[in-house]
Motif scaffolding. Structure first.
Motif, short mmCIF file in Angstrom:
data_model
loop_
_atom_site.label_atom_id
_atom_site.label_comp_id
_atom_site.label_asym_id
_atom_site.label_seq_id
_atom_site.Cartn_x
_atom_site.Cartn_y
_atom_site.Cartn_z
N PHE A 85 -2.45 -3.55 5.35
CA PHE A 85 -2.01 -2.23 4.93
C PHE A 85 -2.27 -1.24 6.06
N LYS A 92 1.43 -1.51 -3.83
CA LYS A 92 0.42 -1.59 -2.77
C LYS A 92 -0.71 -2.55 -3.16
N ASN A 107 4.84 2.89 1.47
CA ASN A 107 3.68 2.12 1.91
C ASN A 107 4.11 1.29 3.11
N LYS A 108 3.26 1.28 4.14
CA LYS A 108 3.58 0.55 5.37
C LYS A 108 2.57 -0.57 5.56
N LYS A 122 4.91 7.18 -8.76
CA LYS A 122 3.66 7.07 -8.00
C LYS A 122 2.85 5.87 -8.49
N SER A 127 4.46 2.77 -7.07
CA SER A 127 4.15 2.65 -5.65
C SER A 127 2.73 2.12 -5.45
N ASP A 128 1.78 2.66 -6.20
CA ASP A 128 0.39 2.20 -6.11
C ASP A 128 0.25 0.75 -6.56
N SER A 136 -0.55 2.33 6.11
CA SER A 136 -0.60 3.72 5.63
C SER A 136 0.27 3.92 4.41
N SER A 137 0.00 5.02 3.73
CA SER A 137 0.85 5.52 2.64
C SER A 137 1.26 6.93 3.00
N TYR A 161 8.05 -1.99 5.04
CA TYR A 161 7.97 -0.67 4.42
C TYR A 161 8.40 -0.84 2.97
N GLN A 200 4.60 10.00 2.05
CA GLN A 200 5.72 10.33 1.18
C GLN A 200 6.62 11.33 1.89
N TYR A 253 7.95 7.55 -2.19
CA TYR A 253 6.60 7.17 -1.78
C TYR A 253 6.75 5.94 -0.89
#
Length: 151
Positions: free
Chosen positions: A84, A75, A96-97, A68, A71-72, A86-87, A106, A89, A94
């Motif tokens: 950005f 982003k 991120n789009k 996580k 992933s953050d 959306s996020s 993605y 899971q 995880y």
């Protein structure tokens, strides 16, 4: 003396471009990916599918950090030109789009690591706005590829 110095540079060059010991480079090429060694801290392989989608898979070691967190971090470090969206899971990653011009990107990071402290980060670029089951199938396929090259 010149031969010794040349030999040292060749050895150091080979070490800096060597794949991590837990990566099967033969499997990477069998899957149709090309290894890119431009970034020393990251082992990167990528391919472009015939339909125009691009896949870039990064392997990097960051001890004691959760998926996580990775992933953050991905982003937060995205170029400002990318919007950005959306996020989310799923049961495996995880996600991120992002969108830049007419391309959706993605970024997905698997929730579980196959090799301790080795994180996988995938960028999947397409002109298609994906969601739901179609996105889940793509995530599963690419993560299966990425994890299959790890020993």
């Amino acid at each position: 003396m010149k031969k010794i110095i040349l030999g040292l540079f060749l050895i150091l060059g080979a070490i800096s471009f060597a794949a991590p010991k837990y990566v099967n480079t033969d499997k990477i090429t069998q899957l149709g990916y090309k290894i890119d060694n431009d970034i020393p801290e990251i082992f990167l392989f990528q391919k472009m599918d015939p339909d125009g989608t691009g896949i870039s898979i990064s392997l990097f070691e960051i001890p004691n950090k959760s998926s996580k967190y990775i992933s953050d971090m991905e982003k937060e470090n995205t170029p400002s030109e990318a919007q950005f969206i959306s996020s989310v899971q799923n049961n495996r990653a995880y996600v991120n789009k992002f969108r830049y011009l007419d391309v959706y990107t993605y970024n997905f990071v698997p929730k579980k690591q196959k090799v301790k402290d080795c994180h996988i980060s995938v960028l999947y670029m397409t002109k298609e706005n994906l969601s739901g089951e179609k996105l889940n199938k793509i995530i599963d396929k690419i993560l299966n590829d990425a994890e299959s090259v790890l020993k």
